[in-house]
Motif scaffolding. Structure first.
Motif, PDB file in Angstrom:
ATOM      1  N   ASN A 116       0.828  -1.088   0.069  1.00  0.00           N
ATOM      2  CA  ASN A 116      -0.148  -0.356   0.258  1.00  0.00           C
ATOM      3  C   ASN A 116       0.782   1.382   0.077  1.00  0.00           C
ATOM      4  O   ASN A 116       0.437   2.163  -1.069  1.00  0.00           O
ATOM      5  CB  ASN A 116      -0.634   0.212   1.443  1.00  0.00           C
ATOM      6  CG  ASN A 116      -2.042  -1.608   0.663  1.00  0.00           C
ATOM      7  OD1 ASN A 116      -2.408  -1.197  -0.045  1.00  0.00           O
ATOM      8  ND2 ASN A 116      -2.833  -1.165   2.005  1.00  0.00           N
ATOM      9  N   ALA A 117       2.014   1.477   1.113  1.00  0.00           N
ATOM     10  CA  ALA A 117       2.577   2.166   0.964  1.00  0.00           C
ATOM     11  C   ALA A 117       3.311   2.614   0.017  1.00  0.00           C
ATOM     12  O   ALA A 117       3.523   3.682  -0.605  1.00  0.00           O
ATOM     13  CB  ALA A 117       3.765   2.247   1.685  1.00  0.00           C
ATOM     14  N   THR A 118       3.808   1.645  -1.059  1.00  0.00           N
ATOM     15  CA  THR A 118       4.475   1.883  -2.319  1.00  0.00           C
ATOM     16  C   THR A 118       3.879   2.813  -2.996  1.00  0.00           C
ATOM     17  O   THR A 118       4.100   2.961  -4.162  1.00  0.00           O
ATOM     18  CB  THR A 118       5.578   0.741  -2.856  1.00  0.00           C
ATOM     19  OG1 THR A 118       4.365   0.003  -3.302  1.00  0.00           O
ATOM     20  CG2 THR A 118       6.304   0.451  -1.892  1.00  0.00           C
ATOM     21  N   GLY A 119       2.384   2.305  -3.464  1.00  0.00           N
ATOM     22  CA  GLY A 119       1.360   2.391  -4.388  1.00  0.00           C
ATOM     23  C   GLY A 119       1.952   1.660  -5.661  1.00  0.00           C
ATOM     24  O   GLY A 119       0.526   2.330  -6.533  1.00  0.00           O
ATOM     25  N   ARG A 120       2.602   0.673  -5.736  1.00  0.00           N
ATOM     26  CA  ARG A 120       3.244   0.127  -6.459  1.00  0.00           C
ATOM     27  C   ARG A 120       1.511  -0.622  -7.641  1.00  0.00           C
ATOM     28  O   ARG A 120       1.362  -0.577  -8.751  1.00  0.00           O
ATOM     29  CB  ARG A 120       3.681  -1.379  -6.815  1.00  0.00           C
ATOM     30  CG  ARG A 120       4.774  -1.475  -8.382  1.00  0.00           C
ATOM     31  CD  ARG A 120       5.287  -0.582  -8.955  1.00  0.00           C
ATOM     32  NE  ARG A 120       5.876  -1.128 -10.027  1.00  0.00           N
ATOM     33  CZ  ARG A 120       5.137  -1.666 -11.276  1.00  0.00           C
ATOM     34  NH1 ARG A 120       3.873  -1.138 -10.885  1.00  0.00           N
ATOM     35  NH2 ARG A 120       5.805  -1.513 -12.300  1.00  0.00           N
ATOM     36  N   PHE A 121       0.939  -1.463  -6.682  1.00  0.00           N
ATOM     37  CA  PHE A 121      -0.219  -2.111  -7.256  1.00  0.00           C
ATOM     38  C   PHE A 121      -1.182  -1.185  -7.382  1.00  0.00           C
ATOM     39  O   PHE A 121      -2.842  -2.586  -7.653  1.00  0.00           O
ATOM     40  CB  PHE A 121       0.039  -3.390  -6.993  1.00  0.00           C
ATOM     41  CG  PHE A 121       0.800  -4.159  -7.729  1.00  0.00           C
ATOM     42  CD1 PHE A 121       1.679  -3.942  -8.404  1.00  0.00           C
ATOM     43  CD2 PHE A 121       1.872  -4.664  -6.040  1.00  0.00           C
ATOM     44  CE1 PHE A 121       2.973  -4.732  -8.283  1.00  0.00           C
ATOM     45  CE2 PHE A 121       3.000  -5.156  -6.204  1.00  0.00           C
ATOM     46  CZ  PHE A 121       3.394  -4.842  -7.185  1.00  0.00           C
ATOM     47  N   ARG A 122      -1.885  -0.254  -7.174  1.00  0.00           N
ATOM     48  CA  ARG A 122      -2.915   0.609  -6.651  1.00  0.00           C
ATOM     49  C   ARG A 122      -4.051   0.404  -7.658  1.00  0.00           C
ATOM     50  O   ARG A 122      -5.313   0.409  -7.500  1.00  0.00           O
ATOM     51  CB  ARG A 122      -2.735   2.385  -5.779  1.00  0.00           C
ATOM     52  CG  ARG A 122      -3.334   2.626  -5.141  1.00  0.00           C
ATOM     53  CD  ARG A 122      -3.484   3.666  -4.448  1.00  0.00           C
ATOM     54  NE  ARG A 122      -3.004   3.627  -2.732  1.00  0.00           N
ATOM     55  CZ  ARG A 122      -1.379   4.277  -2.736  1.00  0.00           C
ATOM     56  NH1 ARG A 122      -1.175   4.991  -3.389  1.00  0.00           N
ATOM     57  NH2 ARG A 122      -1.134   3.646  -1.601  1.00  0.00           N
ATOM     58  N   GLN A 123      -3.500   0.521  -8.437  1.00  0.00           N
ATOM     59  CA  GLN A 123      -3.623   1.103  -9.959  1.00  0.00           C
ATOM     60  C   GLN A 123      -4.966  -0.243  -9.855  1.00  0.00           C
ATOM     61  O   GLN A 123      -6.256  -0.369 -11.319  1.00  0.00           O
ATOM     62  CB  GLN A 123      -3.310   1.594 -11.147  1.00  0.00           C
ATOM     63  CG  GLN A 123      -4.361   2.352 -11.840  1.00  0.00           C
ATOM     64  CD  GLN A 123      -3.304   2.644 -12.988  1.00  0.00           C
ATOM     65  OE1 GLN A 123      -2.122   2.363 -13.578  1.00  0.00           O
ATOM     66  NE2 GLN A 123      -3.616   3.757 -14.147  1.00  0.00           N
ATOM     67  N   VAL A 124      -4.269  -1.451  -9.976  1.00  0.00           N
ATOM     68  CA  VAL A 124      -4.671  -2.597 -10.247  1.00  0.00           C
ATOM     69  C   VAL A 124      -5.914  -3.067  -9.481  1.00  0.00           C
ATOM     70  O   VAL A 124      -6.807  -3.612  -9.096  1.00  0.00           O
ATOM     71  CB  VAL A 124      -3.608  -4.064 -10.827  1.00  0.00           C
ATOM     72  CG1 VAL A 124      -4.441  -4.818 -10.015  1.00  0.00           C
ATOM     73  CG2 VAL A 124      -3.354  -3.473 -11.582  1.00  0.00           C
ATOM     74  N   PHE A 125      -5.311  -2.852  -7.718  1.00  0.00           N
ATOM     75  CA  PHE A 125      -5.572  -4.563  -6.252  1.00  0.00           C
ATOM     76  C   PHE A 125      -6.338  -2.949  -6.249  1.00  0.00           C
ATOM     77  O   PHE A 125      -7.241  -3.605  -4.846  1.00  0.00           O
ATOM     78  CB  PHE A 125      -4.689  -4.267  -5.551  1.00  0.00           C
ATOM     79  CG  PHE A 125      -3.912  -5.990  -6.513  1.00  0.00           C
ATOM     80  CD1 PHE A 125      -4.304  -6.741  -7.147  1.00  0.00           C
ATOM     81  CD2 PHE A 125      -2.968  -5.703  -7.062  1.00  0.00           C
ATOM     82  CE1 PHE A 125      -4.636  -7.678  -7.158  1.00  0.00           C
ATOM     83  CE2 PHE A 125      -2.769  -7.049  -8.003  1.00  0.00           C
ATOM     84  CZ  PHE A 125      -3.075  -7.761  -8.040  1.00  0.00           C
ATOM     85  N   GLY A 126      -5.719  -1.432  -6.122  1.00  0.00           N
ATOM     86  CA  GLY A 126      -6.568  -0.332  -5.139  1.00  0.00           C
ATOM     87  C   GLY A 126      -5.968  -0.317  -3.184  1.00  0.00           C
ATOM     88  O   GLY A 126      -4.554  -1.685  -3.262  1.00  0.00           O
ATOM     89  N   ASN A 127      -5.955  -0.215  -3.169  1.00  0.00           N
ATOM     90  CA  ASN A 127      -4.963  -0.299  -1.392  1.00  0.00           C
ATOM     91  C   ASN A 127      -5.318  -1.969  -0.647  1.00  0.00           C
ATOM     92  O   ASN A 127      -6.914  -2.245  -0.801  1.00  0.00           O
ATOM     93  CB  ASN A 127      -5.998   0.448  -0.279  1.00  0.00           C
ATOM     94  CG  ASN A 127      -5.005   1.785  -0.398  1.00  0.00           C
ATOM     95  OD1 ASN A 127      -3.784   1.603  -0.491  1.00  0.00           O
ATOM     96  ND2 ASN A 127      -4.982   2.886   0.152  1.00  0.00           N
ATOM     97  N   VAL A 128      -4.918  -3.380  -0.240  1.00  0.00           N
ATOM     98  CA  VAL A 128      -5.443  -3.692   0.355  1.00  0.00           C
ATOM     99  C   VAL A 128      -5.577  -3.835   1.532  1.00  0.00           C
ATOM    100  O   VAL A 128      -4.630  -3.089   2.509  1.00  0.00           O
ATOM    101  CB  VAL A 128      -3.829  -4.958  -0.055  1.00  0.00           C
ATOM    102  CG1 VAL A 128      -4.234  -6.342   0.721  1.00  0.00           C
ATOM    103  CG2 VAL A 128      -4.035  -4.784  -1.559  1.00  0.00           C
ATOM    104  N   GLU A 129      -6.366  -3.822   2.299  1.00  0.00           N
ATOM    105  CA  GLU A 129      -6.303  -4.324   3.793  1.00  0.00           C
ATOM    106  C   GLU A 129      -6.050  -5.614   4.818  1.00  0.00           C
ATOM    107  O   GLU A 129      -5.358  -6.285   4.589  1.00  0.00           O
ATOM    108  CB  GLU A 129      -8.433  -4.017   4.153  1.00  0.00           C
ATOM    109  CG  GLU A 129      -9.212  -3.584   3.288  1.00  0.00           C
ATOM    110  CD  GLU A 129      -8.597  -1.813   4.216  1.00  0.00           C
ATOM    111  OE1 GLU A 129      -8.404  -1.926   5.592  1.00  0.00           O
ATOM    112  OE2 GLU A 129      -8.607  -0.339   3.857  1.00  0.00           O
ATOM    113  N   ALA A 130      -5.232  -4.896   5.379  1.00  0.00           N
ATOM    114  CA  ALA A 130      -4.369  -5.864   5.936  1.00  0.00           C
ATOM    115  C   ALA A 130      -5.568  -6.279   7.156  1.00  0.00           C
ATOM    116  O   ALA A 130      -6.202  -5.674   7.413  1.00  0.00           O
ATOM    117  CB  ALA A 130      -3.176  -4.396   7.116  1.00  0.00           C
ATOM    118  N   PRO A 131      -4.755  -7.313   7.521  1.00  0.00           N
ATOM    119  CA  PRO A 131      -5.721  -8.029   8.781  1.00  0.00           C
ATOM    120  C   PRO A 131      -5.647  -7.839  10.175  1.00  0.00           C
ATOM    121  O   PRO A 131      -5.280  -6.566  10.297  1.00  0.00           O
ATOM    122  CB  PRO A 131      -5.079  -9.595   8.334  1.00  0.00           C
ATOM    123  CG  PRO A 131      -3.415  -9.185   8.505  1.00  0.00           C
ATOM    124  CD  PRO A 131      -4.028  -8.328   7.408  1.00  0.00           C
TER     125      PRO A 131
END
Length: 140
Positions: A116-131
């Protein structure tokens, strides 16, 4: 033997609500499914894109130093060194290897926070919630 829904009083015809335990299990299962994508290499990094013919080069677009593999992204890309230091520090030395990052339940939260912090996959996955912090698997 179960009664037909039409024979039950109206308030009892509704499906049972999802328990907090089951909701937590569903949430963790979804996180595990997303983390498995990293382990299989089917992740939107340049090496994968080149392999499937969607990119001309596997070179990392942020640093240009090496092929953008899962190992490069998580462990060596200079672009993300600060994020690595912040998010993987709680894992100590073991946070410097893929086996821990991709297979340890203790590493799941730091790994997803890093992503999430790198933002590298935000366009594909959005923010991924931590458990959730709780390790409880049931409410009993």
């Amino acid at each position: 033997m179960s009664s037909l829904a039409t024979q039950l009083p109206k308030p009892l015809r509704k499906p049972l609500p999802l328990s907090a335990t089951r909701a937590r299990q569903n949430f963790k299962a979804e996180l595990d499914r997303r983390a498995r994508k990293l382990r299989t290499g089917h992740i939107p990094l340049q090496t994968y894109f080149e392999r499937i013919g969607k990119a001309l080069s596997s070179t990392c677009p942020t640093c240009g130093d090496a092929a953008e593999t899962v190992a490069h992204y998580l462990l060596t890309c200079p672009t993300y060194s600060l994020h690595r230091a912040v998010h993987f520090r709680t894992l100590g030395f073991s946070g410097r290897n893929l086996k821990t990052l991709l297979n340890s339940k203790d590493a799941l939260r730091p790994l997803l926070n890093f992503v999430n912090a790198t933002g590298r996959f935000r366009q594909v996955f959005g923010n991924v919630e931590a458990p959730p912090d709780s390790d409880e698997d049931d409410d009993s």
